[in-house]
Motif scaffolding. Sequence first.
Motif, mmCIF file in Angstrom:
data_model
loop_
_atom_site.group_PDB
_atom_site.id
_atom_site.type_symbol
_atom_site.label_atom_id
_atom_site.label_comp_id
_atom_site.label_asym_id
_atom_site.label_seq_id
_atom_site.Cartn_x
_atom_site.Cartn_y
_atom_site.Cartn_z
ATOM 1 N N HIS A 266 0.861 -1.184 0.000
ATOM 2 C CA HIS A 266 0.000 0.000 0.000
ATOM 3 C C HIS A 266 0.892 1.227 0.000
ATOM 4 O O HIS A 266 1.936 1.241 0.656
ATOM 5 N N ASP A 267 0.500 2.266 -0.755
ATOM 6 C CA ASP A 267 1.239 3.520 -0.685
ATOM 7 C C ASP A 267 0.274 4.694 -0.662
ATOM 8 O O ASP A 267 -0.950 4.521 -0.706
ATOM 9 N N SER A 268 0.815 5.895 -0.603
ATOM 10 C CA SER A 268 -0.005 7.098 -0.442
ATOM 11 C C SER A 268 -0.906 7.367 -1.633
ATOM 12 O O SER A 268 -1.895 8.086 -1.522
ATOM 13 N N LYS A 269 -0.554 6.800 -2.787
ATOM 14 C CA LYS A 269 -1.369 7.011 -3.984
ATOM 15 C C LYS A 269 -2.444 5.950 -4.162
ATOM 16 O O LYS A 269 -3.181 5.971 -5.144
ATOM 17 N N GLY A 270 -2.517 5.041 -3.226
ATOM 18 C CA GLY A 270 -3.547 4.006 -3.320
ATOM 19 C C GLY A 270 -3.120 2.776 -4.074
ATOM 20 O O GLY A 270 -3.925 1.862 -4.286
ATOM 21 N N HIS A 271 -1.860 2.720 -4.503
ATOM 22 C CA HIS A 271 -1.368 1.533 -5.181
ATOM 23 C C HIS A 271 -1.206 0.394 -4.178
ATOM 24 O O HIS A 271 -0.806 0.626 -3.046
ATOM 25 N N GLY A 272 -1.447 -0.803 -4.620
ATOM 26 C CA GLY A 272 -1.190 -1.957 -3.783
ATOM 27 C C GLY A 272 -2.395 -2.845 -3.617
ATOM 28 O O GLY A 272 -3.545 -2.439 -3.800
ATOM 29 N N SER A 273 -2.133 -4.098 -3.256
ATOM 30 C CA SER A 273 -3.196 -5.086 -3.091
ATOM 31 C C SER A 273 -3.753 -5.094 -1.682
ATOM 32 O O SER A 273 -4.804 -5.694 -1.430
ATOM 33 N N GLY A 274 -3.051 -4.449 -0.728
ATOM 34 C CA GLY A 274 -3.479 -4.480 0.660
ATOM 35 C C GLY A 274 -2.836 -5.593 1.461
ATOM 36 O O GLY A 274 -3.098 -5.721 2.655
ATOM 37 N N LEU A 275 -1.993 -6.401 0.833
ATOM 38 C CA LEU A 275 -1.347 -7.501 1.546
ATOM 39 C C LEU A 275 -0.505 -6.955 2.698
ATOM 40 O O LEU A 275 0.330 -6.084 2.514
ATOM 41 N N ARG A 276 -0.759 -7.473 3.893
ATOM 42 C CA ARG A 276 0.020 -7.092 5.073
ATOM 43 C C ARG A 276 0.443 -8.379 5.767
ATOM 44 O O ARG A 276 -0.394 -9.181 6.200
ATOM 45 N N MET A 277 1.755 -8.592 5.887
ATOM 46 C CA MET A 277 2.254 -9.859 6.405
ATOM 47 C C MET A 277 3.601 -9.634 7.065
ATOM 48 O O MET A 277 4.417 -8.850 6.586
ATOM 49 N N GLU A 278 3.814 -10.322 8.178
ATOM 50 C CA GLU A 278 5.093 -10.229 8.862
ATOM 51 C C GLU A 278 6.119 -11.158 8.222
ATOM 52 O O GLU A 278 5.764 -12.115 7.525
ATOM 53 N N LYS A 279 7.366 -10.888 8.472
ATOM 54 C CA LYS A 279 8.472 -11.682 7.943
ATOM 55 C C LYS A 279 8.296 -13.152 8.315
ATOM 56 O O LYS A 279 7.880 -13.490 9.404
ATOM 57 N N GLY A 280 8.636 -14.017 7.356
ATOM 58 C CA GLY A 280 8.583 -15.448 7.612
ATOM 59 C C GLY A 280 7.570 -16.156 6.744
ATOM 60 O O GLY A 280 7.070 -15.598 5.758
ATOM 61 N N THR A 281 7.246 -17.393 7.105
ATOM 62 C CA THR A 281 6.299 -18.221 6.350
ATOM 63 C C THR A 281 4.973 -18.256 7.078
ATOM 64 O O THR A 281 4.922 -18.533 8.280
ATOM 65 N N HIS A 282 3.908 -17.981 6.323
ATOM 66 C CA HIS A 282 2.564 -17.949 6.901
ATOM 67 C C HIS A 282 1.572 -18.540 5.902
ATOM 68 O O HIS A 282 1.708 -18.337 4.694
ATOM 69 N N PRO A 283 0.546 -19.238 6.389
ATOM 70 C CA PRO A 283 -0.507 -19.710 5.493
ATOM 71 C C PRO A 283 -1.434 -18.556 5.128
ATOM 72 O O PRO A 283 -1.863 -17.791 6.003
ATOM 73 N N VAL A 284 -1.720 -18.387 3.852
ATOM 74 C CA VAL A 284 -2.642 -17.333 3.422
ATOM 75 C C VAL A 284 -3.972 -17.969 3.065
ATOM 76 O O VAL A 284 -4.037 -19.084 2.542
ATOM 77 N N LYS A 285 -5.045 -17.257 3.379
ATOM 78 C CA LYS A 285 -6.382 -17.778 3.172
ATOM 79 C C LYS A 285 -7.265 -16.715 2.542
ATOM 80 O O LYS A 285 -7.036 -15.525 2.705
#
Length: 564
Positions: A266-285
């Motif tokens: 995400h950036d100030s111009k509204g670009h981005g998918s919204g993905l927010r994730m901490e470092k490492g391996t995580h299951p996405v759903k």
Amino acid sequence: MRQSSVRGDRSRRRRQPDAQEPGLDDGPYQDQGLPPDAPGWTPPAGGAVSSGDGDAPADGGGHRKGGRPRGGKGRKVLRWTALTVAVLIVGGAGAGYWYYEHLNANLRKAPRSLGGGGLKKPDPNAFGQSPLNILLLGSDGRNSKKNIELGGARQDADRKPLADVQMLLHVSADRSNMSVISIPRDTRVTIPECTDPKTRKVYPQTSAAINESLQHGGPGCTLATWQELTGIYVDHFMMVDFSGVVDMADAIGGVPVCVDRNVYSHDSKGHGSGLRMEKGTHPVKGVQALQWLRTRYGFEDNTDIGRAKAQHMYMNSMVRQLKKGTKLSNPGQLRDLAEAATRALTVDDGLDTVKKLYDLGGDLSRVPTKRITMVTMPWQYSPDESYVMPKPGDAEATFGLLRNDTALDGKDKRKKATPDPEPSTPKAQLKVVVQNGTNSTVNGPVSGRASVVQQRLSGLGYSAAGTDSALTTQADTTITYRDKGQRGDALALAKALGLPKSAVRESSSATGMRLVVGNDWRNGSAYPKKSGEEKAADKAPDSADALNGEDSKACMKVNPQYTF
């Protein structure tokens, strides 16, 4: 890839997105103008429940579960259609048939190809085996409330969808390996003339970004465009939209993915998918899986190239998860996945029943994970850097490997070197039929090619050579024969014409010896010499950025500007 890491975001210079740009980077939170962790943010309809892969895995996730519902290895990848068999057995003929027809009715169907002419399916090898090519498409259609909520850009609800995710899945004839090649959505290609099957509107041939091909009558035009670009016959297509990605995700369960530092797309111009994730391996759903598959702003390459890498990582991880047999362990999960998969998919008319998808899944499930290779088409910028184009030499070499059914991982078994058999038939008595294979719907046929080459053969002493007046389309010039005893004659013929040994192929369906003059030999009587970079290779070039299916340690590199 090297190109994109140096150039930054220039692969999108032709169409820089803004907060409302239609495409895969529109996050599901954009209409609210808030990131997922902001006060007042509410999740979009559909929720974030499980993970799905959108395009390829949705298709694969919907059909690859070939086999009976046993334990252990019996639960092969993408075997959701085992539910159909269970219903037929447990529910009895009446109820089972009803549910089978219900799943069939869920599927949306469309013609396989909308282009004129086109390639013919390759002849089977000496064992009667043929490779299988499936085009996997992800549509950004916003033609429903749920798709708008997930895809953003509400004002584009009436816009025709774009095919923003495109992958060609190639399964070898012996089912020992699988190769997947992605193409950047802004790649400039020639889109052939296509006729919309519903409106009968004719879309003229044009040069445009490959993702626009879907707007020229549907997925059948995208398939025709791939065939023209690659020279590869495509057997089937499967397409899924935004809501299908989430529905499949909710049915399948979490898929582990990795980032090397915290990421927030995400950036100030509204670009981005919204993905927010901490470092490492995580299951996405669910929605988070959709965000992962759509993220361009956030990874090291802020381009479609980086996004393709993330999609490949997700697909490989999902295959590994499903191979374990832990995701679909009860009838309820199978039912949910069967419902989600059949509702999510648009398929060609050759895959119009669950039974056909089930049979296809059996073929796919035979491929071991270690022989799955995913690449991105080698590419470069146009001279003015306004769009992407296939990289000369490397792109054609990659396509050529698939045309010749050669694995991209370079691990095909090498045949022991044996002396070439000697010719068994005198030149003057060898009956060979020469056929013109330059009937490209984009470039048009070159008239008289069969006659030119037949005359060349006569001059070389092959006086019994004749011609077939029927036009066909083929990328590479080939010599096919049926009986093993003819190999020596075919090799001698190839040598006389200056053709490589790879042009000589045994075919179980051949009726005699046939020389097809392909689009690699559109002029002259002498076969054109290829430059060093265009010579036949035995693995994908480095510029294809290959990822192996068993690479569980792969981790996406995060752009420092998109971390937290």
